[in-house]
Enzyme design. Structure first.
Site, mmCIF file in Angstrom:
data_model
loop_
_atom_site.group_PDB
_atom_site.id
_atom_site.type_symbol
_atom_site.label_atom_id
_atom_site.label_comp_id
_atom_site.label_asym_id
_atom_site.label_seq_id
_atom_site.Cartn_x
_atom_site.Cartn_y
_atom_site.Cartn_z
ATOM 1 N N ARG A 54 0.852 -1.185 0.000
ATOM 2 C CA ARG A 54 0.000 0.000 0.000
ATOM 3 C C ARG A 54 0.882 1.228 0.000
ATOM 4 O O ARG A 54 1.825 1.314 0.806
ATOM 5 C CB ARG A 54 -0.893 0.008 1.248
ATOM 6 C CG ARG A 54 -1.988 1.061 1.203
ATOM 7 C CD ARG A 54 -2.682 1.221 2.544
ATOM 8 N NE ARG A 54 -1.906 2.036 3.467
ATOM 9 C CZ ARG A 54 -2.379 2.496 4.631
ATOM 10 N NH1 ARG A 54 -3.606 2.194 5.014
ATOM 11 N NH2 ARG A 54 -1.614 3.224 5.423
ATOM 12 N N TYR B 245 -2.706 11.798 6.430
ATOM 13 C CA TYR B 245 -2.947 10.415 6.821
ATOM 14 C C TYR B 245 -1.987 9.463 6.106
ATOM 15 O O TYR B 245 -1.733 9.574 4.906
ATOM 16 C CB TYR B 245 -4.390 9.993 6.481
ATOM 17 C CG TYR B 245 -4.565 8.494 6.525
ATOM 18 C CD1 TYR B 245 -4.681 7.829 7.743
ATOM 19 C CD2 TYR B 245 -4.535 7.735 5.362
ATOM 20 C CE1 TYR B 245 -4.795 6.457 7.801
ATOM 21 C CE2 TYR B 245 -4.648 6.347 5.402
ATOM 22 C CZ TYR B 245 -4.769 5.725 6.618
ATOM 23 O OH TYR B 245 -4.861 4.360 6.663
ATOM 24 N N ASP C 55 -5.179 3.971 -0.015
ATOM 25 C CA ASP C 55 -6.296 4.251 0.879
ATOM 26 C C ASP C 55 -6.640 5.733 0.827
ATOM 27 O O ASP C 55 -5.840 6.580 1.226
ATOM 28 C CB ASP C 55 -5.897 3.850 2.304
ATOM 29 C CG ASP C 55 -7.036 3.969 3.297
ATOM 30 O OD1 ASP C 55 -8.152 4.364 2.892
ATOM 31 O OD2 ASP C 55 -6.820 3.663 4.480
ATOM 32 N N HIS D 260 -9.200 6.919 2.497
ATOM 33 C CA HIS D 260 -9.618 7.133 3.893
ATOM 34 C C HIS D 260 -10.857 8.007 4.023
ATOM 35 O O HIS D 260 -10.924 8.894 4.875
ATOM 36 C CB HIS D 260 -8.461 7.697 4.725
ATOM 37 C CG HIS D 260 -8.326 7.030 6.058
ATOM 38 N ND1 HIS D 260 -8.436 7.701 7.245
ATOM 39 C CD2 HIS D 260 -8.092 5.733 6.383
ATOM 40 C CE1 HIS D 260 -8.277 6.857 8.255
ATOM 41 N NE2 HIS D 260 -8.066 5.650 7.746
ATOM 42 N N GLU E 67 -9.075 2.113 -1.809
ATOM 43 C CA GLU E 67 -9.768 1.777 -0.565
ATOM 44 C C GLU E 67 -10.490 2.986 0.014
ATOM 45 O O GLU E 67 -9.962 4.103 -0.005
ATOM 46 C CB GLU E 67 -8.736 1.248 0.447
ATOM 47 C CG GLU E 67 -9.289 0.914 1.804
ATOM 48 C CD GLU E 67 -8.189 0.543 2.785
ATOM 49 O OE1 GLU E 67 -8.478 0.526 3.991
ATOM 50 O OE2 GLU E 67 -7.054 0.265 2.353
ATOM 51 N N GLU F 294 -13.763 -1.063 6.680
ATOM 52 C CA GLU F 294 -13.069 -1.177 7.958
ATOM 53 C C GLU F 294 -13.826 -0.515 9.095
ATOM 54 O O GLU F 294 -13.642 -0.887 10.254
ATOM 55 C CB GLU F 294 -11.647 -0.618 7.862
ATOM 56 C CG GLU F 294 -11.548 0.874 7.651
ATOM 57 C CD GLU F 294 -10.107 1.325 7.485
ATOM 58 O OE1 GLU F 294 -9.713 2.302 8.150
ATOM 59 O OE2 GLU F 294 -9.378 0.717 6.686
ATOM 60 N N ARG G 196 -13.766 -5.247 3.855
ATOM 61 C CA ARG G 196 -12.575 -4.906 4.630
ATOM 62 C C ARG G 196 -12.756 -4.989 6.144
ATOM 63 O O ARG G 196 -11.909 -4.522 6.895
ATOM 64 C CB ARG G 196 -12.161 -3.465 4.270
ATOM 65 C CG ARG G 196 -11.629 -3.288 2.876
ATOM 66 C CD ARG G 196 -10.127 -3.555 2.823
ATOM 67 N NE ARG G 196 -9.406 -2.596 3.621
ATOM 68 C CZ ARG G 196 -8.540 -2.911 4.582
ATOM 69 N NH1 ARG G 196 -8.286 -4.171 4.881
ATOM 70 N NH2 ARG G 196 -7.915 -1.957 5.259
ATOM 71 N N GLU H 255 -4.297 -7.397 5.092
ATOM 72 C CA GLU H 255 -3.460 -6.288 5.548
ATOM 73 C C GLU H 255 -2.611 -6.751 6.733
ATOM 74 O O GLU H 255 -3.110 -7.404 7.646
ATOM 75 C CB GLU H 255 -4.330 -5.106 5.965
ATOM 76 C CG GLU H 255 -3.542 -3.896 6.442
ATOM 77 C CD GLU H 255 -4.438 -2.729 6.808
ATOM 78 O OE1 GLU H 255 -3.958 -1.585 6.793
ATOM 79 O OE2 GLU H 255 -5.638 -2.962 7.112
ATOM 80 N N TRP I 44 -11.330 12.269 8.480
ATOM 81 C CA TRP I 44 -9.944 11.826 8.584
ATOM 82 C C TRP I 44 -9.765 10.507 7.884
ATOM 83 O O TRP I 44 -8.824 10.307 7.159
ATOM 84 C CB TRP I 44 -9.545 11.662 10.069
ATOM 85 C CG TRP I 44 -8.142 11.160 10.199
ATOM 86 C CD1 TRP I 44 -6.979 11.827 9.887
ATOM 87 C CD2 TRP I 44 -7.721 9.864 10.645
ATOM 88 N NE1 TRP I 44 -5.884 11.040 10.115
ATOM 89 C CE2 TRP I 44 -6.314 9.820 10.577
ATOM 90 C CE3 TRP I 44 -8.392 8.735 11.084
ATOM 91 C CZ2 TRP I 44 -5.567 8.695 10.957
ATOM 92 C CZ3 TRP I 44 -7.660 7.617 11.456
ATOM 93 C CH2 TRP I 44 -6.268 7.605 11.390
#
Length: 398
Positions: A147, A159, A206, A208, A232, A258, A279, A335, A398
Site C-alpha cells: 500500500r 494520513y 487508501d 480514507h 480503498e 473497515e 474490509r 493487511e 480523517w
C-alpha cells in the site's frame, strides 16, 4: 463445561489493546480482542459493567446462541463499542472450542482452503523519494504487495505518513487536507512508483473516506493506467448508493468496510456488486461468527475478503482473521502492518510471516497466549486518532 470468569485486560506495549479472557471450570481459557482505537475504555466499561456479569455460568460451546444473546438481547444493536465487545466474547469462545477440540481454529471453520495467506504491507513517505525507499524496505521484508501513501506538496501532516506511533497524546493530532492538491498529486505518485518498480507489483491506496462520490470517480479513472490493486475507502460509505456513481465511472477495483460493524452496512454494496473487497475486522464486526457469514454472503457475488489488519488490531484479532483467511474460499488479501517486538512478547503468537505470506500456525485454538504479568507492566495511556481540517479550518473526514 461452564464459564467461570470473564476478565478484561488493558495494556499498552506501544499502543493500547483491550483483551477479554474467558476461563472455564475445567481450566480452558479463550482470548478475544476488544480494541477500539481512541475509545478503548468505552469498550472496557461495556464489557466489565454490562457483558461479563452475563457470561458466568454459560456453556462456552453455544457460540451462535451467545452471539445472538449479546446482539439481540441488548435491544440497542450495532455500533462500534457494542460490536467490539461482542466480538471479544465470540472470538474467545471460538478459541475455547478449538482448544477443547485440540485443533487450530481454522479446522473448525472447514479446514484450509489454501496453504498460505498473501499479505500487503504499508509504504509511506513525506516525499516521493522517501516513499520509494519505503517500498524497497517492504520488498526487502518479503512483501509482494504494497500500500502506498505519500505526503502532498503544501500540506504539513497527511494520513498514512508518519514517523512511528503518533497516536499517544492527550488531544488528537490535527492533520491538514486539500482535496484538489491530492487529486492532482496522487496519479503522479503512482506513475513514479510504476516506473521504478514495474507493472507487476500490486499497489494499493487508501483514500480514507475523504472524497465525494464525484471526486472518487475522478480519482479511480485517473489511476486506471497504473492498474492499482484497489482504491480503498474512496468515499464515506454510510451512503451505500454513492458507490453506484463511482462504480459506473471507473474499472479501478474498490475496497471498503473497515469502519463497518454489521452486514447491513454492506447490503447494497454487495448485492449490486459495487465493491470488490470487504474490509471489516473480526474485532469491530462482532467476531468470527458474523464475519464468516459476511464472507459467505460476499462470495455469492464474486466479492473477495481483505480483512482490516492495522497495528491497533491486537495479535489476538489478527490471529482470528488469519484462521478465517485460511479457511474461506473467497479470500483476497490480508493487511499486515506488524506489531512492535514488545507487543509480540505480551501476546505470544503462533502465526508467522515469511515471503510475503502469513499462516496462523497449528496450535490448538487461536494460537495466542497473553502474558498478563508483562501486560500489567505497560498500563493504559490516553490516546486518540488524529482529526483532519481543511485549509479554511473546517473539520473534514480523517
Amino acid at each position: 463445561m461452564k464459564i467461570v470468569e470473564a476478565k478484561v485486560v488493558v495494556t499498552s506495549p506501544g499502543r493500547n489493546f483491550v483483551t477479554l479472557k474467558l476461563t472455564t471450570d475445567d481450566g480452558l481459557t479463550g482470548l478475544g480482542d476488544a480494541t477500539l482505537n481512541g475509545r478503548e475504555l468505552a469498550v472496557v466499561s461495556y464489557l466489565e459493567d454490562h457483558v461479563a456479569p452475563l457470561l458466568t455460568g454459560l456453556d462456552p460451546h453455544r457460540i451462535e446462541d451467545t452471539w445472538q444473546y449479546l446482539y439481540r438481547g441488548a435491544y440497542w444493536r450495532r455500533g462500534p463499542v457494542t460490536m467490539a465487545a461482542v466480538a471479544a466474547v465470540d472470538t474467545a469462545l471460538w478459541d475455547i472450542k478449538a482448544k477443547a477440540a485440540g485443533m487450530p481454529l481454522y479446522q473448525l471453520l472447514g479446514g484450509a482452503s489454501r496453504d498460505r495467506i498473501r499479505a500487503y504491507g504499508h509504504a509511506n513517505g513525506a516525499t516521493v523519494p522517501e516513499l520509494m525507499d519505503s517500498v524497497r524496505a517492504r520488498l526487502e521484508e518479503g512483501y509482494q504487495a504494497v500500500r502506498i501513501q505519500t505526503g502532498i506538496p503544501g500540506l504539513k501532516a497527511v494520513y498514512g505518513v508518519h514517523a512511528g506511533v503518533a497516536h499517544q497524546q492527550q488531544r488528537p493530532l490535527v492533520e491538514d487536507w486539500d482535496t484538489e492538491a491530492y487529486l492532482r498529486h496522487l496519479p503522479t505518485v503512482f506513475e513514479a512508483v510504476r516506473e521504478e518498480f514495474g507493472p507487476e507489483l500490486p499497489l494499493l491506496h487508501d483514500a480514507h473516506h475523504r472524497l465525494t462520490p464525484t471526486q472518487a470517480a475522478r480519482l479511480g479513472r485517473d489511476l486506471e493506467p497504473y492498474r492499482p490493486f484497489w482504491l480503498e475507502d474512496c468515499t464515506p460509505a454510510e451512503n451505500q448508493e454513492a458507490f453506484r456513481q463511482v462504480r459506473a465511472a471507473t474499472t479501478t477495483p474498490l475496497a471498503v468496510g473497515e469502519v463497518f460493524n454489521s452486514v447491513h452496512d454492506y447490503q447494497t454494496l454487495i448485492t449490486e456488486r459495487l465493491i470488490d473487497y470487504v474490509r471489516s475486522a473480526v474485532t469491530h464486526f462482532g467476531g468470527i461468527t458474523p464475519l464468516k457469514k459476511l464472507f459467505d454472503f460476499a462470495a455469492l457475488y464474486q466479492i473477495r475478503t481483505a480483512t482490516h489488519g492495522p497495528e491497533d488490531i491486537s495479535p489476538v484479532g489478527l490471529a482470528a482473521a488469519l484462521h478465517l483467511d485460511l479457511a474461506v474460499h473467497n479470500f483476497g488479501i490480508q493487511e499486515y502492518s506488524g506489531h512492535t517486538t514488545l507487543t509480540g512478547e505480551v501476546f505470544r503468537h503462533a502465526y508467522t510471516f515469511a515471503d510475503g505470506h502469513l499462516h496462523p500456525g497449528e496450535q490448538p485454538g487461536l494460537g495466542v497466549e497473553l502474558d498478563e504479568a508483562l501486560a500489567a507492566r505497560h498500563p493504559y495511556e490516553q490516546a486518540y486518532l488524529p482529526v483532519n481540517r481543511l485549509q479554511d479550518g473546517s473539520l473534514h473526514d480523517w
